[in-house]
Design a protein around this motif. Structure first.
Motif, PDB file in Angstrom:
ATOM      1  N   TYR A   4      53.859  20.117  64.617  1.00  0.00           N
ATOM      2  CA  TYR A   4      54.797  21.158  65.040  1.00  0.00           C
ATOM      3  C   TYR A   4      55.457  21.721  63.796  1.00  0.00           C
ATOM      4  O   TYR A   4      55.312  21.192  62.691  1.00  0.00           O
ATOM      5  N   THR A   5      56.258  22.791  63.978  1.00  0.00           N
ATOM      6  CA  THR A   5      57.147  23.203  62.904  1.00  0.00           C
ATOM      7  C   THR A   5      58.448  22.429  63.047  1.00  0.00           C
ATOM      8  O   THR A   5      58.831  22.029  64.149  1.00  0.00           O
ATOM      9  N   LEU A   6      59.131  22.242  61.926  1.00  0.00           N
ATOM     10  CA  LEU A   6      60.371  21.474  61.929  1.00  0.00           C
ATOM     11  C   LEU A   6      61.414  22.122  62.829  1.00  0.00           C
ATOM     12  O   LEU A   6      62.148  21.435  63.556  1.00  0.00           O
ATOM     13  N   GLY A   7      61.484  23.449  62.814  1.00  0.00           N
ATOM     14  CA  GLY A   7      62.466  24.142  63.639  1.00  0.00           C
ATOM     15  C   GLY A   7      62.269  23.894  65.119  1.00  0.00           C
ATOM     16  O   GLY A   7      63.237  23.713  65.871  1.00  0.00           O
ATOM     17  N   PRO A  44      62.910  25.149  58.123  1.00  0.00           N
ATOM     18  CA  PRO A  44      62.505  25.019  59.522  1.00  0.00           C
ATOM     19  C   PRO A  44      61.070  25.457  59.813  1.00  0.00           C
ATOM     20  O   PRO A  44      60.476  25.020  60.803  1.00  0.00           O
ATOM     21  N   ASN A  45      60.484  26.303  58.950  1.00  0.00           N
ATOM     22  CA  ASN A  45      59.128  26.785  59.228  1.00  0.00           C
ATOM     23  C   ASN A  45      58.029  25.879  58.672  1.00  0.00           C
ATOM     24  O   ASN A  45      56.841  26.161  58.840  1.00  0.00           O
ATOM     25  N   ARG A  46      58.430  24.773  58.038  1.00  0.00           N
ATOM     26  CA  ARG A  46      57.429  23.853  57.502  1.00  0.00           C
ATOM     27  C   ARG A  46      56.726  23.104  58.624  1.00  0.00           C
ATOM     28  O   ARG A  46      57.345  22.673  59.595  1.00  0.00           O
ATOM     29  N   ARG A  47      55.402  22.924  58.463  1.00  0.00           N
ATOM     30  CA  ARG A  47      54.645  22.141  59.427  1.00  0.00           C
ATOM     31  C   ARG A  47      55.043  20.670  59.307  1.00  0.00           C
ATOM     32  O   ARG A  47      55.226  20.138  58.208  1.00  0.00           O
ATOM     33  N   CYS A  48      55.155  20.036  60.455  1.00  0.00           N
ATOM     34  CA  CYS A  48      55.680  18.670  60.513  1.00  0.00           C
ATOM     35  C   CYS A  48      54.815  17.864  61.471  1.00  0.00           C
ATOM     36  O   CYS A  48      54.418  18.346  62.539  1.00  0.00           O
ATOM     37  N   ARG A  49      54.503  16.647  61.112  1.00  0.00           N
ATOM     38  CA  ARG A  49      53.737  15.754  61.979  1.00  0.00           C
ATOM     39  C   ARG A  49      54.680  14.803  62.701  1.00  0.00           C
ATOM     40  O   ARG A  49      55.639  14.294  62.112  1.00  0.00           O
ATOM     41  N   LEU A  50      54.372  14.548  63.955  1.00  0.00           N
ATOM     42  CA  LEU A  50      55.187  13.673  64.799  1.00  0.00           C
ATOM     43  C   LEU A  50      54.358  12.469  65.224  1.00  0.00           C
ATOM     44  O   LEU A  50      53.261  12.624  65.766  1.00  0.00           O
ATOM     45  N   PHE A  51      54.894  11.273  64.966  1.00  0.00           N
ATOM     46  CA  PHE A  51      54.231  10.028  65.337  1.00  0.00           C
ATOM     47  C   PHE A  51      55.156   9.222  66.252  1.00  0.00           C
ATOM     48  O   PHE A  51      56.381   9.251  66.094  1.00  0.00           O
ATOM     49  N   TRP A  52      54.552   8.478  67.174  1.00  0.00           N
ATOM     50  CA  TRP A  52      55.304   7.539  68.014  1.00  0.00           C
ATOM     51  C   TRP A  52      54.767   6.144  67.770  1.00  0.00           C
ATOM     52  O   TRP A  52      53.565   5.881  67.913  1.00  0.00           O
ATOM     53  N   ILE A  53      55.653   5.209  67.383  1.00  0.00           N
ATOM     54  CA  ILE A  53      55.276   3.818  67.111  1.00  0.00           C
ATOM     55  C   ILE A  53      56.111   2.926  68.014  1.00  0.00           C
ATOM     56  O   ILE A  53      57.335   2.793  67.820  1.00  0.00           O
ATOM     57  N   ASN A  77      58.101   1.395  76.060  1.00  0.00           N
ATOM     58  CA  ASN A  77      58.472   2.795  75.849  1.00  0.00           C
ATOM     59  C   ASN A  77      59.739   2.950  75.018  1.00  0.00           C
ATOM     60  O   ASN A  77      60.460   3.937  75.153  1.00  0.00           O
ATOM     61  N   ARG A  78      59.993   2.016  74.157  1.00  0.00           N
ATOM     62  CA  ARG A  78      61.042   2.154  73.145  1.00  0.00           C
ATOM     63  C   ARG A  78      60.422   1.880  71.791  1.00  0.00           C
ATOM     64  O   ARG A  78      59.539   1.028  71.669  1.00  0.00           O
ATOM     65  N   GLY A  79      60.870   2.598  70.789  1.00  0.00           N
ATOM     66  CA  GLY A  79      60.273   2.413  69.476  1.00  0.00           C
ATOM     67  C   GLY A  79      60.777   3.421  68.468  1.00  0.00           C
ATOM     68  O   GLY A  79      61.945   3.820  68.491  1.00  0.00           O
ATOM     69  N   PHE A  80      59.878   3.883  67.592  1.00  0.00           N
ATOM     70  CA  PHE A  80      60.214   4.768  66.488  1.00  0.00           C
ATOM     71  C   PHE A  80      59.595   6.143  66.686  1.00  0.00           C
ATOM     72  O   PHE A  80      58.394   6.258  66.928  1.00  0.00           O
ATOM     73  N   CYS A  81      60.406   7.183  66.584  1.00  0.00           N
ATOM     74  CA  CYS A  81      59.905   8.542  66.395  1.00  0.00           C
ATOM     75  C   CYS A  81      59.903   8.805  64.892  1.00  0.00           C
ATOM     76  O   CYS A  81      60.938   8.655  64.227  1.00  0.00           O
ATOM     77  N   VAL A  82      58.760   9.165  64.359  1.00  0.00           N
ATOM     78  CA  VAL A  82      58.599   9.361  62.918  1.00  0.00           C
ATOM     79  C   VAL A  82      58.092  10.778  62.670  1.00  0.00           C
ATOM     80  O   VAL A  82      57.067  11.190  63.229  1.00  0.00           O
ATOM     81  N   LEU A  83      58.807  11.524  61.850  1.00  0.00           N
ATOM     82  CA  LEU A  83      58.396  12.866  61.451  1.00  0.00           C
ATOM     83  C   LEU A  83      58.038  12.847  59.975  1.00  0.00           C
ATOM     84  O   LEU A  83      58.718  12.194  59.174  1.00  0.00           O
ATOM     85  N   SER A  84      56.975  13.568  59.615  1.00  0.00           N
ATOM     86  CA  SER A  84      56.594  13.629  58.197  1.00  0.00           C
ATOM     87  C   SER A  84      56.226  15.043  57.804  1.00  0.00           C
ATOM     88  O   SER A  84      55.637  15.801  58.588  1.00  0.00           O
ATOM     89  N   VAL A  85      56.596  15.415  56.587  1.00  0.00           N
ATOM     90  CA  VAL A  85      56.255  16.700  55.987  1.00  0.00           C
ATOM     91  C   VAL A  85      55.573  16.410  54.656  1.00  0.00           C
ATOM     92  O   VAL A  85      56.048  15.581  53.868  1.00  0.00           O
ATOM     93  N   ASP A  86      54.476  17.081  54.398  1.00  0.00           N
ATOM     94  CA  ASP A  86      53.697  16.818  53.179  1.00  0.00           C
ATOM     95  C   ASP A  86      54.467  17.186  51.916  1.00  0.00           C
ATOM     96  O   ASP A  86      55.196  18.186  51.875  1.00  0.00           O
ATOM     97  N   ARG A  87      54.280  16.366  50.894  1.00  0.00           N
ATOM     98  CA  ARG A  87      54.742  16.662  49.548  1.00  0.00           C
ATOM     99  C   ARG A  87      53.519  16.871  48.656  1.00  0.00           C
ATOM    100  O   ARG A  87      52.416  16.437  48.978  1.00  0.00           O
ATOM    101  N   GLY A  88      53.732  17.477  47.502  1.00  0.00           N
ATOM    102  CA  GLY A  88      52.642  17.704  46.564  1.00  0.00           C
ATOM    103  C   GLY A  88      52.578  16.682  45.457  1.00  0.00           C
ATOM    104  O   GLY A  88      51.722  16.773  44.565  1.00  0.00           O
ATOM    105  N   ASP A  89      53.496  15.686  45.479  1.00  0.00           N
ATOM    106  CA  ASP A  89      53.506  14.653  44.447  1.00  0.00           C
ATOM    107  C   ASP A  89      53.264  13.290  45.074  1.00  0.00           C
ATOM    108  O   ASP A  89      52.850  13.192  46.229  1.00  0.00           O
TER     109      ASP A  89
END
Length: 437
Positions: A4-7, A44-53, A77-89
């Protein structure tokens, strides 16, 4: 993993309609994590990945995995919502929201390099993040980093495997960022999903996995049960695994007329600092029992499960007699706990909940036996985790037991959905109803 996008992830009003069903109840967690990334300066327009653990419940199988035994597990059904945005380093920057009783959430932040030489602080909250970053860099070479936000609705150190969930989360984030599953070493090492689950356990305990060389780990001598449960569980199903190597043995649909509720004891089940030695004692005793039997008989048994297999149907009496004859009664007590847990309770519970032969009384008896043997053989219960299952059973629960590493943590309770004791239990014990994922 969903993109998704962050926004969009920050907008609580429009987000639910864009999420898969299993994440729609997590809108608040997701938006909180998105806000944390925005406060790091990410647009807010950066692409963001959403994971459920998810967190996990160990139904039966206490401290068996690192000795090659069995366990019966599920995720909730309880756990971690994890969002990640790519870095170049090669930086892995992580911000986490930590819930605190009667206080505002605490914002924790760390930054580690994705390097084979990354320093790991043993008594810092970033221990599991840095350990995963270091080991993955050692095994798979140069990796690109991410900005990561974590929001969680599991009680901290509750015995539902929040620590191993962090290992799984960092693997998932870095796998998608770097295409780890296409790496030649990954393809050559992991022919089955269970082999990956075992590797995630090796990241935590520091052991080598095939050609993937080990490292320091986090300091605990655990196995891969937690990682296996988190990565493999399916909605409405209990799974039985054996370990060393990790192997799926059976799947049992969880009965529709039962539900799990979980009570956190209020005593933190930490596996760091002074508690680490207590946790490792159980693993050391299991290893010493196997070595003692091997030295006395000449059998090549690297762990207790191998000892059991080498003795066939008479394993319990044979191994117990050898350990007692050597004057190591404490090792016999630890072995008997392992044997009853792995060879009696786990297959028995799987059979008791099967659709063709559901046996409520046998389920309750075996879970109670698991609780009793854990108290005697592991000595890892505290007054709260002794009282909670006993009180739940008195109030009408089908089955109840402490679970997890021990020395605190949580108790699960299985109750009839249509039974009036459900309301009584929730009022008396402040339990949380959970679903199997």
């Amino acid at each position: 993993m969903v993109g998704y996008t962050l926004g969009k992830l920050k907008n609580r009003e429009t987000l639910p309609g864009q999420l898969p069903d299993y994440l729609r109840e997590k809108v608040t967690l997701i938006s909180k994590a998105a806000l944390q990334l925005e406060e790091l300066g990410i647009k807010p327009n950066r692409r963001c990945r959403l994971f459920w653990i998810p967190g996990r419940i160990e139904v039966v199988g206490k401290h068996t995995d690192y000795a090659g035994g069995r366990s019966c597990v599920c995720a909730v059904n309880r756990g971690f919502c994890v969002l990640s945005v790519d870095r170049g380093d090669d930086e892995l920057r992580v911000v986490s929201l930590k819930s605190k009783a009667d206080q505002d959430e605490e914002v924790l932040q760390c930054s580690v390099r994705l390097s084979p030489d990354t320093e790991v602080a043993s008594n810092h909250w970033s221990l599991y993040i840095a350990t995963a970053a270091r080991r993955l860099s050692q095994n798979f070479g140069h990796l690109l980093g991410c900005d990561v936000a974590i929001s969680c609705d599991l009680p901290p150190a509750s015995g539902m495997s929040t620590s191993s969930a962090l290992i799984c989360a960092m693997y998932m984030v870095l796998d998608v960022r770097n295409g780890l599953q296409k790496h030649p070493k990954f393809v050559a090492t992991f022919k089955k999903e269970e082999e990956l689950y075992e590797y995630l356990g090796c990241i935590e305990n520091g052991q080598s996995c095939g050609e993937l060389t080990g490292d320091q780990g986090v300091g605990t001598f655990g196995g891969s049960e937690d990682h296996t449960a988190i990565m493999s569980s399916e909605e409405g199903k209990l799974k039985v695994f054996s370990y060393k190597p990790t192997r799926l043995e059976s799947i049992a649909p969880f009965p529709d007329h039962l539900t799990f509720v979980v009570a956190s004891s209020g005593v933190l089940a930490e596996k760091t600092g002074d508690k680490m030695n207590n946790y490792n004692d159980a693993a050391n005793l299991a290893a010493l029992a196997a070595k003692t039997f091997q030295a006395s008989t000449g059998n090549q048994c690297p762990d207790l499960a191998s000892c059991v297999r080498s003795c066939g149907e008479a394993a319990c009496e044979t191994i117990s007699a050898v350990l007692r004859a050597k004057g190591t009664e404490h090792l016999d007590v630890r072995f008997r706990q392992f044997y009853i847990e792995s060879e009696v309770c786990v297959p028995g519970v799987a059979k008791a909940v099967s659709a063709n032969s559901f046996d409520e009384r046998e389920l309750g008896r075996l879970v109670e036996l698991s609780q009793e043997q854990g108290d005697a053989g592991l000595q890892n219960l505290v007054p709260e985790t002794r009282w909670l299952p006993a009180e739940a059973r008195c109030l009408g629960a089908v089955a109840a037991s402490a679970f997890g590493a021990g020395f605190g943590g949580s108790v699960f309770v299985e109750i009839l959905r249509c039974f009036v004791v459900c309301k009584t239990l929730k009022r008396a014990l402040s339990l949380h109803t959970v679903r199997l994922l």
